[in-house]
Design a protein around this motif. Structure first.
Motif, short mmCIF file in Angstrom:
data_model
loop_
_atom_site.label_atom_id
_atom_site.label_comp_id
_atom_site.label_asym_id
_atom_site.label_seq_id
_atom_site.Cartn_x
_atom_site.Cartn_y
_atom_site.Cartn_z
N VAL A 55 57.87 47.25 -45.35
CA VAL A 55 59.36 47.36 -44.85
C VAL A 55 60.05 46.86 -45.98
O VAL A 55 61.29 47.48 -46.09
CB VAL A 55 59.37 46.30 -43.55
N SER A 56 59.75 46.12 -46.81
CA SER A 56 60.63 45.83 -47.85
C SER A 56 60.91 46.96 -48.90
O SER A 56 61.97 47.01 -49.57
CB SER A 56 60.25 44.32 -48.75
N VAL A 57 59.77 47.60 -49.09
CA VAL A 57 59.87 48.90 -49.94
C VAL A 57 60.91 49.61 -49.44
O VAL A 57 61.74 50.41 -50.07
CB VAL A 57 58.40 49.26 -50.00
N LEU A 58 60.95 49.87 -48.12
CA LEU A 58 61.56 51.05 -47.43
C LEU A 58 63.21 50.29 -47.42
O LEU A 58 64.08 51.32 -47.67
CB LEU A 58 61.23 51.11 -45.88
N ARG A 59 63.34 49.37 -47.40
CA ARG A 59 64.55 48.46 -47.22
C ARG A 59 65.12 48.68 -48.73
O ARG A 59 66.37 48.95 -48.97
CB ARG A 59 64.60 47.09 -47.02
#
Length: 368
Positions: A55-59
């Motif tokens: 999710v951090s990567v997508l964010r």
């Protein structure tokens, strides 16, 4: 011939079966709540230890900054992942749902990762049928008979093979060839992967569609056939009504089930005849049946879907004017037309609970 059992034993048997059924329903509900709880609490690490990092990567790629239907693109990606996870889809399929459309697609430009070799390497590092409803329903019935016969070692009857001929003509065992979106080269897609794409599309539609898309795609008949593209006259978010997409995903679910059954029968026949399954079939992809639409075996009538939606909308928007009894009646009729929507059952349950609470309050007043 043995005498028939006394009526009290029949009653006992019926009650026993009913209790057993209630126990099974309770167990399934508990399992469903158990899988939903980490999402409700925001405990993503309890779902998958790698999920917070993904999710951090997508964010960081800007997914949370892109508008998408009824929220951000990040919200939608997480929503699709959540649905697939609660449907018990394999991890690889769930991750594919989490990163779907990340290179953009034919409808929307949401390329949070460039569709270049470098962009695909980045994602790879993290992720590791036009038929009538009546025909689909008949194919589901026939396929269940065929599958049971194969499992019991019996032969199919001639009239039972029609559904297999249809599925094999659309999606043969060796898969289908499609054109690469950039190069135009032929790309072989296995039948199991086609089924996974259907499953993901069901989750995708479930998470994002509402009445805005009905207006946008001129979906007045409720079949979501993308018959129009009213981009100049469709103002987001519109009236906010629930979308008319359930007939569409029920048809997808039926086709998905037919592919799953055909796959089982194909593999059983090949192995029985001592033949080795050909390579490139993605045998490692598990085809799970989501716990929706009675195990993906019911096709919701498009007209019933519209009637149910309209009854629900009128009841929740005008309950104060029409009175609770009339609103409750409309919700009950809505549930009867479309029993596959949790929101309808929840609203109807609230009415039932509210009536009980009102009666208890009045009784306490009389007693006090």
């Amino acid at each position: 011939m043995a005498p028939p059992p006394p009526s009290n034993s029949l009653t006992f048997s019926h009650n026993h079966e009913k209790r057993h059924s209630n126990h099974d329903d309770q167990y399934r509900l508990e399992r469903l709540l158990e899988s939903a709880r980490p999402f409700l609490r925001g405990e993503l690490e309890a779902v998958d230890e790698n999920l917070p990092g993904l999710v951090s990567v997508l964010r960081a790629a800007g997914a949370g900054e892109c508008w998408h239907k009824h929220g951000s693109f990040l919200d939608h990606l997480l929503g699709v992942y959540r649905i697939l996870k609660m449907w018990k889809a394999p991890d690889a399929v769930c991750l594919c749902g989490l990163f779907h459309s990340a290179y953009s697609n034919s409808y929307v430009n949401l390329a949070i990762f460039p569709p270049s070799s470098a962009g695909r390497d980045t994602v790879r590092a993290y992720v590791g049928l036009p038929q009538s409803d009546a025909e689909l329903i008949e194919h589901l019935r026939s396929s269940e008979i065929s599958l049971n016969k194969i499992r019991e070692g019996e032969q199919e009857e001639g009239e039972e093979k029609g559904w297999r001929v249809k599925i094999q003509s659309i999606c043969p065992s060796e898969g289908i060839k499609v054109k690469h979106i950039k190069t135009g080269e032929d790309v072989l897609v296995s039948r199991r992967l086609v089924a996974v794409f259907l499953l993901m599309t069901m989750a995708d539609f479930s998470d994002q569609l509402f009445s805005f898309q009905d207006v946008l795609f001129e979906n007045s008949n409720g079949r979501l056939e993308f018959s129009g593209n009213a981009t100049l006259t469709s103002l987001w978010p519109g009236d906010g009504k629930p979308g008319l997409w359930m007939n569409s995903i029920s048809r997808m679910a039926a086709i998905y089930t037919l592919i799953v059954r055909e796959e089982e029968m194909f593999r059983s026949t090949e192995m029985k005849n001592g033949r080795v399954l050909p390579a490139g079939r993605d045998e490692d992809l598990e085809l799970v049946i989501p716990p929706v639409l009675e195990g993906c075996t019911k096709v919701l009538d498009s007209k019933d879907q519209i009637v149910a939606r309209d009854l629900y909308w009128e009841a929740v928007c005008n309950s104060a004017e029409m009175g609770l009894e009339r609103a409750e009646e409309m919700l009950l009729r809505s549930v009867e037309k479309n029993p596959f929507v949790g929101r309808l059952m929840w609203c109807w349950g609230r009415f039932i609970w509210g009536k009980g609470a009102l009666k208890r309050r009045r009784r306490r007043r009389r007693e006090g």
